[in-house]
Design an enzyme around this catalytic site. Structure first.
Site, PDB file in Angstrom:
ATOM      1  N   SER A  96     -26.572   6.390   7.402  1.00  0.00           N
ATOM      2  CA  SER A  96     -25.469   7.021   8.148  1.00  0.00           C
ATOM      3  C   SER A  96     -25.455   6.402   9.541  1.00  0.00           C
ATOM      4  CB  SER A  96     -25.694   8.529   8.294  1.00  0.00           C
ATOM      5  OG  SER A  96     -25.926   9.136   7.058  1.00  0.00           O
ATOM      6  N   LYS A 171     -18.668  10.603   6.438  1.00  0.00           N
ATOM      7  CA  LYS A 171     -20.024  11.133   6.654  1.00  0.00           C
ATOM      8  C   LYS A 171     -20.099  11.883   7.998  1.00  0.00           C
ATOM      9  CE  LYS A 171     -24.475  11.795   6.322  1.00  0.00           C
ATOM     10  NZ  LYS A 171     -25.117  12.703   5.378  1.00  0.00           N
ATOM     11  N   LYS A 239     -28.234  12.115  16.222  1.00  0.00           N
ATOM     12  CA  LYS A 239     -27.550  10.817  16.097  1.00  0.00           C
ATOM     13  C   LYS A 239     -26.172  11.005  15.463  1.00  0.00           C
ATOM     14  CE  LYS A 239     -28.495   8.958  12.345  1.00  0.00           C
ATOM     15  NZ  LYS A 239     -28.104   8.772  10.959  1.00  0.00           N
TER      16      LYS A 239
HETATM   17  P1  NAD Z   1     -36.439   8.119   7.345  1.00  0.00           P
HETATM   18  O1  NAD Z   1     -36.711   7.937   8.795  1.00  0.00           O
HETATM   19  O2  NAD Z   1     -37.337   9.000   6.525  1.00  0.00           O
HETATM   20  O3  NAD Z   1     -36.392   6.676   6.597  1.00  0.00           O
HETATM   21  C1  NAD Z   1     -35.965   5.508   7.191  1.00  0.00           C
HETATM   22  C2  NAD Z   1     -36.941   4.405   6.795  1.00  0.00           C
HETATM   23  O4  NAD Z   1     -36.498   3.153   7.359  1.00  0.00           O
HETATM   24  C3  NAD Z   1     -38.368   4.635   7.309  1.00  0.00           C
HETATM   25  O5  NAD Z   1     -39.284   4.590   6.221  1.00  0.00           O
HETATM   26  C4  NAD Z   1     -38.609   3.480   8.280  1.00  0.00           C
HETATM   27  O6  NAD Z   1     -39.939   3.021   8.311  1.00  0.00           O
HETATM   28  C5  NAD Z   1     -37.651   2.429   7.735  1.00  0.00           C
HETATM   29  N1  NAD Z   1     -37.293   1.425   8.730  1.00  0.00           N
HETATM   30  C6  NAD Z   1     -36.860   1.614  10.003  1.00  0.00           C
HETATM   31  N2  NAD Z   1     -36.608   0.439  10.605  1.00  0.00           N
HETATM   32  C7  NAD Z   1     -36.897  -0.518   9.678  1.00  0.00           C
HETATM   33  C8  NAD Z   1     -36.855  -1.940   9.693  1.00  0.00           C
HETATM   34  N3  NAD Z   1     -36.472  -2.605  10.799  1.00  0.00           N
HETATM   35  N4  NAD Z   1     -37.220  -2.607   8.570  1.00  0.00           N
HETATM   36  C9  NAD Z   1     -37.609  -1.932   7.456  1.00  0.00           C
HETATM   37  N5  NAD Z   1     -37.685  -0.588   7.387  1.00  0.00           N
HETATM   38  C10 NAD Z   1     -37.334   0.107   8.491  1.00  0.00           C
HETATM   39  O7  NAD Z   1     -34.924   8.609   7.237  1.00  0.00           O
HETATM   40  P2  NAD Z   1     -34.182   9.285   5.988  1.00  0.00           P
HETATM   41  O8  NAD Z   1     -34.238  10.763   6.158  1.00  0.00           O
HETATM   42  O9  NAD Z   1     -34.619   8.631   4.739  1.00  0.00           O
HETATM   43  O10 NAD Z   1     -32.673   8.856   6.338  1.00  0.00           O
HETATM   44  C11 NAD Z   1     -32.192   7.512   6.156  1.00  0.00           C
HETATM   45  C12 NAD Z   1     -30.691   7.528   6.456  1.00  0.00           C
HETATM   46  O11 NAD Z   1     -30.041   8.445   5.558  1.00  0.00           O
HETATM   47  C13 NAD Z   1     -30.353   8.005   7.875  1.00  0.00           C
HETATM   48  O12 NAD Z   1     -29.254   7.294   8.369  1.00  0.00           O
HETATM   49  C14 NAD Z   1     -30.016   9.478   7.675  1.00  0.00           C
HETATM   50  O13 NAD Z   1     -29.132   9.955   8.684  1.00  0.00           O
HETATM   51  C15 NAD Z   1     -29.358   9.452   6.291  1.00  0.00           C
HETATM   52  N6  NAD Z   1     -29.456  10.689   5.506  1.00  0.00           N
HETATM   53  C16 NAD Z   1     -30.603  11.423   5.461  1.00  0.00           C
HETATM   54  C17 NAD Z   1     -30.623  12.613   4.693  1.00  0.00           C
HETATM   55  C18 NAD Z   1     -31.880  13.484   4.627  1.00  0.00           C
HETATM   56  O14 NAD Z   1     -31.758  14.641   4.161  1.00  0.00           O
HETATM   57  N7  NAD Z   1     -33.033  13.026   5.039  1.00  0.00           N
HETATM   58  C19 NAD Z   1     -29.491  13.013   3.982  1.00  0.00           C
HETATM   59  C20 NAD Z   1     -28.350  12.216   4.007  1.00  0.00           C
HETATM   60  C21 NAD Z   1     -28.347  11.054   4.776  1.00  0.00           C
END
Ligand code: NAD
Length: 291
Positions: A96, A171, A239
């Site tokens: 997102s 979104k 964010k």
């Molecule tokens: P998270 O922080 O758990 O996962 C993100 C991952 O990206 C982490 O494991 C991190 O180490 C990795 N990462 C960051 N920078 C990186 C890089 N340069 N290279 C490789 N890996 C890298 O977040 P999440 O909760 O999984 O959310 C991911 C996305 O999905 C976000 O944009 C969030 O807003 C969206 N989202 C989350 C949810 C939820 O319920 N958690 C629901 C819908 C959407």
């Protein structure tokens, strides 16, 4: 079945990658955190030491990263996806992020012969685990149809909403709704408890009427128990509220309730709830009444 490179194996990405493996795809994954890559190996995927290795030989590349700067770095940066991807590959960014970043990624993708979709999701960690996500997709119709089988292994409600960036705008609308509803469920809890009414029974009847909603269904019991383990972190919702307000500014519209709710999310973060679930908005609303 496709060869898929998956970058970003966090709360959401780890389950999504596992579902793709279960569906029979060959998934090679990379994350900055080695323990997350290890988890992919246990799920039957192939670990990659860097982005180039995750992308090598892939027909489809999926990114599931926190925010715009990480997507820009991973996709557009040196040693990133566009440098390593073969022409004709389909890049699906499911993070997102700001719609303008999705537009920039799509434009750079076109220069490299890489087809790009923005495909953010809703449904939370449980939706990722159950492969029941709602997926809102921006990009060209032909690429959407090519990606549909992959989306069907991750979600249940799959809608092509418009051109590049449109998925992210939808979104943003989703996120303002979710934060607003959590705020109001929190206010209902504070009112019921302060009035000496059994809040559990009160919320049970509310869930069956016009006030019924998914937040009540999924989060009422943990909110009543003040269990704020994420799920979806306040930092990420902060964010998203920023994206909603800046999208409103770009579109020239006023969203007064969203602006207020964004301040409550900012307060949650300032009060130390950044790594808690977004239902910790309840703590902020209780604090306003010194409860
Ligand atoms: P998270 O922080 O758990 O996962 C993100 C991952 O990206 C982490 O494991 C991190 O180490 C990795 N990462 C960051 N920078 C990186 C890089 N340069 N290279 C490789 N890996 C890298 O977040 P999440 O909760 O999984 O959310 C991911 C996305 O999905 C976000 O944009 C969030 O807003 C969206 N989202 C989350 C949810 C939820 O319920 N958690 C629901 C819908 C959407």
């Amino acid at each position: 079945m496709a060869r898929i490179g998956f970058i970003g194996l966090g709360i959401m990405g780890s389950h999504m990658a596992a579902n793709l493996i279960r569906a029979g795809h060959e998934v090679t994954g990379y994350d900055l955190v080695p323990a997350s890559v290890e988890k992919l190996l246990q799920a039957g995927g192939k670990p990659a030491p860097d982005i180039a290795a995750a992308v090598a030989g892939a027909e489809v590349i999926i990114t599931m990263l926190p925010d715009s700067p990480q997507v820009a770095e991973v996709v557009l940066g040196a040693g990133g996806v566009l440098e390593a991807a073969a022409p004709g590959v389909l890049l699906i960014d499911m993070s997102s992020i700001a719609p303008e970043t999705s537009l920039a990624v799509a434009a750079s993708g076109e220069e490299h012969g890489v087809r790009v979709l923005d495909a953010p999701v809703s449904g939370g960690e449980q939706g990722a685990i159950n492969a029941s996500l709602s997926i809102m997709i921006g990009g060209c119709a032909e690429d959407f149809e090519a990606a549909r089988p992959v989306f069907e292994d991750l979600g249940r409600t799959i809608v092509h909403v418009g051109p590049h960036g449109a998925g992210q705008t939808v979104k943003a609308a989703n996120q303002l709704l979710v934060a607003g509803i959590i705020s109001l469920v929190s206010e209902a809890i504070v009112l019921l408890e302060a009035s000496g009414v059994d809040a559990e029974r009160g919320l049970e009847v509310l869930a069956g009427g016009l006030a019924g909603n998914r937040i009540l269904d999924l989060k009422a019991s943990t909110m009543l128990a003040r269990q704020f383990t994420p799920g979806f972190r306040i930092d990420l919702h902060h964010k998203d509220m920023g994206i909603a307000l800046s999208s409103a500014r770009s579109a020239g519209v006023s969203l007064p309730v969203t602006a207020l709710v964004a301040q409550l999310v900012a307060a949650a973060r300032a009060q130390g709830h950044g790594s808690d679930d977004h239902s910790s908005l309840l703590a902020v609303i209780e604090g306003l009444s010194d409860r």
